[in-house]
Write a protein that holds these residues in place. Sequence first.
Motif, mmCIF file in Angstrom:
data_model
loop_
_atom_site.group_PDB
_atom_site.id
_atom_site.type_symbol
_atom_site.label_atom_id
_atom_site.label_comp_id
_atom_site.label_asym_id
_atom_site.label_seq_id
_atom_site.Cartn_x
_atom_site.Cartn_y
_atom_site.Cartn_z
ATOM 1 N N ALA A 265 0.843 -1.209 0.000
ATOM 2 C CA ALA A 265 0.000 0.000 0.000
ATOM 3 C C ALA A 265 0.876 1.255 0.000
ATOM 4 N N TYR B 229 1.413 4.982 1.297
ATOM 5 C CA TYR B 229 1.001 5.884 2.371
ATOM 6 C C TYR B 229 1.665 7.240 2.129
ATOM 7 N N ASP C 24 -5.805 8.412 9.926
ATOM 8 C CA ASP C 24 -6.003 7.650 8.690
ATOM 9 C C ASP C 24 -4.930 6.560 8.552
ATOM 10 N N ALA C 25 -3.687 6.923 8.796
ATOM 11 C CA ALA C 25 -2.583 5.958 8.619
ATOM 12 C C ALA C 25 -2.741 4.762 9.562
ATOM 13 N N ALA D 266 -5.436 3.581 10.969
ATOM 14 C CA ALA D 266 -6.586 2.744 10.575
ATOM 15 C C ALA D 266 -6.197 1.831 9.417
ATOM 16 N N ARG D 267 -5.433 2.360 8.464
ATOM 17 C CA ARG D 267 -5.065 1.544 7.293
ATOM 18 C C ARG D 267 -4.002 0.497 7.656
ATOM 19 N N LEU D 268 -3.042 0.897 8.472
ATOM 20 C CA LEU D 268 -1.966 -0.048 8.839
ATOM 21 C C LEU D 268 -2.511 -1.218 9.659
ATOM 22 N N GLU D 269 -3.575 -0.960 10.404
ATOM 23 C CA GLU D 269 -4.136 -2.022 11.252
ATOM 24 C C GLU D 269 -4.649 -3.197 10.416
ATOM 25 N N ASP E 48 -3.489 -3.783 7.192
ATOM 26 C CA ASP E 48 -2.514 -4.039 6.116
ATOM 27 C C ASP E 48 -1.818 -5.370 6.409
ATOM 28 N N ARG F 68 -7.436 4.230 19.136
ATOM 29 C CA ARG F 68 -6.846 3.307 18.156
ATOM 30 C C ARG F 68 -5.666 2.561 18.751
#
Length: 288
Positions: free
Chosen positions: A2, A4, A41-42, A44-47, A49, A98
């Motif tokens: 992904a 980032y 945002d980062a 949430a996405r890394l969680e 990935d 988070r």
Amino acid sequence: MADYKYECVKVKVADGIAWACLNRPEKRNAMSPTLHYEMDDALARLEVDDDVRVLVVTGEGGNFSAGQDLQKFFRELEKNPAERKKAAAAANRWRWERLYGYDKPTIAMVHGYCVGGAFMQLLACDFAIAAENATFCLSEINWGILPGALVSKAVADMVLPRHALYYACLGEPFDGAEAARIGMINYAVPGAQLETATIELAHKLMQKSPAVLRATKQAIRHVRTMDVPQAYDYLAEKGKAIKVGDREDSYNTGLRQFLDEKSYRPTFQSFRLGGTSSAARAKPAAKK
Ligand code: COA
């Protein structure tokens, strides 16, 4: 892998480790509203990935963070309550909700300054390692406010009350060695070894079953506020839940490697992930 891309946050993913770095080095990584939206945002996405197994939170340019940006987060938002509310929600969400409940293990890697509101992400992470010469400070008393957001509670929960009162009320700086002594972090290392020590800890965590590690950290966090009957009940159910979602079938794998294959000793090491032998695969041990 992904992509980032952010203005105030830098993300690198390598060998299972995501490095989420606050990236305003010229402002000692003071946290602006934009930085909060981007970190929210980062994370949430890394969680979710699949390339990420451990998250490290740190700062670019030799500093962890100088806390909330006194200009952009405080002064400039004073006359804009709607934006202030939105920015505060994002700030608290990534720094506490988070990170505190993150599905993957989290490590705060602290160098340079860690001041004020930066204690949120420091204390929400599961583990923290600092350079011996890092500088920690609960500076809020020195400029007329309480420690930011949830910091007072997070500090009071993490260290003994004497230390919490001393550093919150005096606002004196302390170094990495003192942070380790009072239990604010796990350990301090010479600055030159900080990244290596962080990677070593990440690798140790990656040797564990992700499902069991997640449940264990949740259990340790959540039982703190339960009474004994509640804790017994919660832990019994949590133990059952592990077996449903554990792709490693850790319990049976561990027993088999210890009792049948005699290939490891749980007191000193982890069982081998994915280490199901062909004999055992042909005749799986009965589930307990
Ligand atoms: N908010 C906004 N700007 C900040 C900041 C903060 N929390 N911390 C540092 N900065 C800015 C400085 O204003 C300066 O900006 P400039 O170059 O435009 O003048 C720049 O970052 C570098 O700061 P400086 O003080 O020159 O660096 P330093 O290395 O000598 O000292 C600190 C670093 C962190 C000790 C010092 O900046 C400081 O005490 N900051 C306030 C920290 C604080 O109390 N945070 C709590 C907020 S909850």
